[in-house]
Enzyme design. Structure first.
Site: not given
Length: 321
Positions: A190, A292, A269, A266, A164, A301
Site C-alpha cells: 500500500k 504493516h 495472509r 486474506h 496480499r 494476530y
C-alpha cells in the site's frame, strides 16, 4: 429538525463537498470505489445538515456531527442503520471534509476534532490451521497442465510470503530471486511501499516448476507482460481471478467459503501471520513481513494465538477442567 427549504438550501455545502472530492481525486489519487463511497457518505451528511437547518460548514458544531454519526447507526424509518464499519467510514469522510475546510479557509474551525469516532468491534482475523493449509495446498496437481501449476504456485506463494492478493498478482519475474536460500521476492504494498520478503522451499519449488514448465506456454498467448502470474490468454492475472482460484480450491479441499468462517482473499495472509507467531516469531518481524506501518495493526494476530494457547491448555493440562 427544521427544514430550511428553498432552491438554495445546501448549495454552499455541496460546493464544499465537490471541492473536497476534487482534492481527493487529484491530490490523493484515491481509488474510484473509495471516492464513490465518500461521495455517498458526504451527500448523506449534507442532506442531514440541510434538514437540520444548517446551510454552510462554518455553522456546524461538534454536537451536530456527533448527532449525525449517532443517526447513522439508528433506524429512521426511511433507510436501515449502517453497519459499524460503514458508519466508521462515513464518520471518517465527515472528519476529512472538516479538516479540509479548515486548511482551505472554508471554515474558521474544525468541529470534528471534538467528536470521538465510533469504535469498531475487534474482529479476529480468520486463519486456517496447519492441517487445513496442507489440504488446500494439496489440491492443485503439479503434474497437470499449466493452469494447475500456476494455481499451485500462486497459493504456495500467498501462504509462503503473507502477500496480499493484489501484491501477488502484481509481482514481475524480475522481482523474484529463486536462487537465494531462502528465496526472496520484492513486494509492492500500500502507498507504493516496497519490502523484501523471504519464501521457503515449498513456495520456491512451486514457483520454479511454474516458471519453467507452465508460464512460457501461457506467455505465448499474450503480448509479453512481465507479471509472474498469467491468465490463460497470457495477460496478467487479476485480483478477481486469483480470488476465484482460491475459492474453487477451498471448495475442492472441503473448506468453507461462505459465512464468517469462510476462506477469503486474506485467509492465507492471516494464516501466515498466525502460524509465525504460534511458532515463536517476534511480532515486529511479522510486522515487517506483512508490510504493516504500525505494530498495533499486527497485534491483532496475537489475540488469535492467545485463543490457540487457551485451547491447547484446556485440552492438554490435567487440571485445566
Amino acid at each position: 429538525m427544521v427544514d430550511v427549504g428553498g432552491a438554495d438550501a445546501g448549495v454552499a455545502l455541496r460546493r464544499a463537498v465537490d471541492t473536497y472530492l476534487d482534492h481527493l481525486t487529484v491530490e490523493r489519487a484515491l481509488a474510484a470505489n473509495t471516492l464513490a463511497s465518500y461521495r455517498r457518505d458526504l451527500e448523506r451528511y449534507v442532506d442531514w445538515l440541510v434538514a437540520a437547518g444548517i446551510a454552510e460548514l462554518p455553522a456546524v458544531s461538534a454536537r451536530d456531527i456527533a448527532a449525525h454519526v449517532a443517526d447513522l447507526r439508528s433506524p429512521d424509518g426511511d433507510a436501515p442503520p449502517l453497519s459499524a464499519s460503514s458508519a466508521a467510514r462515513a464518520a471518517s469522510a465527515v472528519r476529512g471534509l472538516h479538516r479540509f475546510a479548515l486548511l482551505e479557509g472554508l471554515a474558521p474551525t474544525d468541529p470534528s476534532r471534538e467528536v470521538k469516532p465510533p469504535s469498531l468491534p475487534k474482529r479476529l482475523p480468520k486463519a486456517l490451521d496447519v492441517d487445513q493449509i496442507s489440504r488446500l495446498l494439496a489440491v492443485p496437481s503439479q503434474s497437470a497442465g499449466p493452469l494447475d501449476l500456476r494455481d499451485a504456485a500462486l497459493l504456495e506463494f500467498l501462504y509462503g510470503t503473507g502477500a496480499r492478493i493484489s501484491e501477488a498478482v502484481g509481482i514481475a519475474v524480475d522481482d523474484l530471486d529463486l536462487d537465494a536460500r531462502p528465496g526472496m521476492v520484492v513486494l509492492r504494498g500500500k502507498g507504493g511501499k516496497t519490502r523484501l520478503v523471504p519464501m521457503g522451499s515449498y513456495a520456491r519449488a512451486s514457483l520454479d516448476a511454474y516458471l519453467v514448465r507452465a508460464r512460457p506456454a501461457l506467455a505465448a498467448n499474450g503480448s509479453g507482460v512481465p507479471n509472474v502470474f498469467l491468465n490463460a490468454r497470457g495477460g496478467a492475472l487479476s485480483r478477481q481471478s486469483a480470488w476465484t482460484i482460491l475459492r474453487k480450491t477451498a471448495q475442492l479441499a472441503g473448506l468453507p467459503v461462505e459465512g464468517p468462517s469462510g476462506v477469503s482473499p486474506h485467509t492465507l495472509r492471516h494464516s501466515f501471520a498466525t502460524h509465525l507467531l504460534d511458532g515463536g516469531a517476534d511480532i515486529r518481524v511479522v510486522q515487517e513481513l506483512l508490510g504493516h506501518a504500525s505494530v498495533t495493526t499486527t497485534q491483532v494476530y496475537t489475540l488469535v494465538t492467545v485463543d490457540r494457547l487457551r485451547e491447547v491448555y484446556a485440552t492438554a493440562h490435567p487440571r485445566a477442567r
